[in-house]
Design a protein around this motif. Sequence first.
Motif, PDB file in Angstrom:
ATOM      1  N   GLN A   1       0.848  -1.187   0.000  1.00 43.47           N
ATOM      2  CA  GLN A   1       0.000   0.000   0.000  1.00 43.47           C
ATOM      3  C   GLN A   1       0.883   1.236   0.000  1.00 43.47           C
ATOM      4  N   ASP A   2       0.367   2.324  -0.533  1.00 39.34           N
ATOM      5  CA  ASP A   2       1.109   3.583  -0.513  1.00 39.34           C
ATOM      6  C   ASP A   2       0.884   4.266   0.831  1.00 39.34           C
ATOM      7  N   ALA A   3       1.469   3.704   1.851  1.00 38.25           N
ATOM      8  CA  ALA A   3       1.294   4.246   3.194  1.00 38.25           C
ATOM      9  C   ALA A   3       2.566   4.978   3.608  1.00 38.25           C
ATOM     10  N   ALA A   4       2.398   6.158   4.135  1.00 38.05           N
ATOM     11  CA  ALA A   4       3.534   6.919   4.634  1.00 38.05           C
ATOM     12  C   ALA A   4       3.623   6.718   6.143  1.00 38.05           C
ATOM     13  N   LEU A   5       4.822   6.536   6.614  1.00 41.80           N
ATOM     14  CA  LEU A   5       5.018   6.358   8.046  1.00 41.80           C
ATOM     15  C   LEU A   5       4.936   7.699   8.759  1.00 41.80           C
ATOM     16  N   ARG A   6       4.306   7.668   9.909  1.00 34.96           N
ATOM     17  CA  ARG A   6       4.265   8.879  10.716  1.00 34.96           C
ATOM     18  C   ARG A   6       5.600   9.025  11.420  1.00 34.96           C
ATOM     19  N   LEU A   7       6.194  10.176  11.310  1.00 38.78           N
ATOM     20  CA  LEU A   7       7.485  10.417  11.934  1.00 38.78           C
ATOM     21  C   LEU A   7       7.304  11.304  13.154  1.00 38.78           C
ATOM     22  N   ARG A   8       8.081  11.028  14.160  1.00 33.95           N
ATOM     23  CA  ARG A   8       8.046  11.876  15.347  1.00 33.95           C
ATOM     24  C   ARG A   8       9.241  12.813  15.307  1.00 33.95           C
ATOM     25  N   ALA A   9       9.144  13.855  16.061  1.00 33.25           N
ATOM     26  CA  ALA A   9      10.246  14.815  16.120  1.00 33.25           C
ATOM     27  C   ALA A   9      11.457  14.157  16.764  1.00 33.25           C
ATOM     28  N   ASP A  10      12.625  14.442  16.237  1.00 23.56           N
ATOM     29  CA  ASP A  10      13.861  13.893  16.780  1.00 23.56           C
ATOM     30  C   ASP A  10      14.303  14.774  17.942  1.00 23.56           C
ATOM     31  N   ALA A  11      13.714  14.517  19.096  1.00 25.91           N
ATOM     32  CA  ALA A  11      13.990  15.339  20.267  1.00 25.91           C
ATOM     33  C   ALA A  11      14.317  14.440  21.452  1.00 25.91           C
ATOM     34  N   VAL A  12      15.168  14.923  22.340  1.00 27.04           N
ATOM     35  CA  VAL A  12      15.532  14.186  23.543  1.00 27.04           C
ATOM     36  C   VAL A  12      14.338  14.191  24.489  1.00 27.04           C
TER      37      VAL A  12
END
Length: 95
Positions: A56-67
């Motif tokens: 499927q053309d699904a995009a992954l949800r990305l989280r902010a790269d934060a500590v």
Amino acid sequence: MALSSDDVVKIARLARLRVSEAERGAVQGQLNGIFDLIEAMRAVDTAGVEPMAHPQDAALRLRADAVTETDRRSAYQAVAPQVENGLYLVPKVIE
């Protein structure tokens, strides 16, 4: 490619499986079915078909790269038996 009863015995030995005489015929049929399916898939013409990572053309949800955790290195190293220059010292295991 059809497997013989001897092939089933060899595969079972390599896989460290105990296959009795009574089970050998059923296992042989199952393995031959798997190989038949593989041959059927090999027969399909896939020229011009672009490989895909996901059906499927699904995009992954990305989280902010934060500590999100605080630095607790000094607390962890305070209870360690031996620490030097911020590294844990462990006894030599292999001689």
